[in-house]
Write an enzyme that holds these catalytic residues in place. Structure first.
Site, PDB file in Angstrom:
ATOM      1  N   HIS A 119       0.823   3.845  -2.476  1.00 46.07           N
ATOM      2  CA  HIS A 119       1.120   4.999  -3.345  1.00 46.07           C
ATOM      3  C   HIS A 119       1.610   4.560  -4.719  1.00 46.07           C
ATOM      4  CE1 HIS A 119       5.570   4.795  -3.089  1.00 46.07           C
ATOM      5  NE2 HIS A 119       5.403   4.471  -1.826  1.00 46.07           N
ATOM      6  N   CYS A 135       6.253   0.664   2.282  1.00 44.88           N
ATOM      7  CA  CYS A 135       4.956   1.013   1.704  1.00 44.88           C
ATOM      8  C   CYS A 135       4.489  -0.055   0.724  1.00 44.88           C
ATOM      9  CB  CYS A 135       5.052   2.353   0.972  1.00 44.88           C
ATOM     10  SG  CYS A 135       5.248   3.769   2.078  1.00 44.88           S
TER      11      CYS A 135
END
Length: 161
Positions: A119, A135
Site C-alpha cells: 500500500h 505490510c
C-alpha cells in the site's frame, strides 16, 4: 518467474516481472519487526502469496483508507498532526493472500486475515528502511505505477533473496 512480484526483505526492494522481463524495480519499506508469519508479530510474512484484491483504482493520490475503505480524507501534514498514531494506508491497496498452508495460509499464520497489504504511505516516510507494521509500503506515485501493472491473482514472492 515469468509474471509476478518479488520482494526482497534484505534489499527492501520490489521487482515486477511481466513476460519474463523486469518491468519495474522500486524501493519499499517492510516490517520493522523483520520477517514473521505469526499473527500479532508485526512481521512481514515470507513465501508465496497472490494478490487477493486490488482496492482504490480510482482514488486520488494521497487518499486515506481505513478498513480498506476510503475515508474521504486526503493525507496532509495537518491530518498527520491531528492523528499522530495512525498507520497511514494511502492511495492504493494490493491485499495479499498466502499460498502456503501452515506457512502463510491458515491458522495463526494467515496473511490475508492479518490484513497484509502492499500500500501507499506518506512521501515523508523513508523507503529502503524497514518501518512498517508488517505490510509492504511504497510512496503514492510508486504504488499507483505498481497497481497499473498488476492483476488479481498475480503471484507475489516475499523472501530473503
Amino acid at each position: 518467474m515469468r509474471e509476478g512480484i518479488a520482494i526482497s526483505l534484505p534489499q527492501q526492494q520490489l521487482v515486477v516481472q511481466r513476460d519474463g522481463r523486469t518491468r519495474l524495480t522500486l524501493p519499499v519499506s517492510t516490517a520493522a519487526a523483520g520477517a514473521d508469519e505469526r499473527e500479532g508479530s508485526g512481521g512481514t510474512p515470507r513465501g508465496w502469496h497472490r494478490i487477493r484484491a486490488m482496492i482504490g483504482a480510482d482514488a486520488a493520490p494521497g487518499s486515506v483508507f481505513v478498513g480498506r475503505r476510503p475515508t474521504g480524507e486526503c493525507y496532509s501534514e495537518a491530518l498527520r498532526r491531528a492523528h499522530p498514531r495512525r498507520d497511514w494506508i494511502l492511495t492504493r491497496i494490493l491485499w495479499l493472500c498466502g499460498e502456503e498452508p501452515g506457512r502463510n495460509r491458515g491458522g495463526n499464520v494467515d496473511t490475508q486475515r492479518r490484513l497484509i497489504y502492499i500500500h501507499g504511505t506518506p512521501d515523508s516516510e523513508p523507503m529502503g528502511v524497514p518501518r512498517s507494521h508488517g505490510c509492504i509500503r511504497l510512496h503514492s506515485a510508486a504504488v499507483m505505477t505498481l497497481f497499473d501493472l498488476c492483476r488479481p491473482g498475480m503471484p507475489v514472492w516475499i523472501g530473503a533473496q
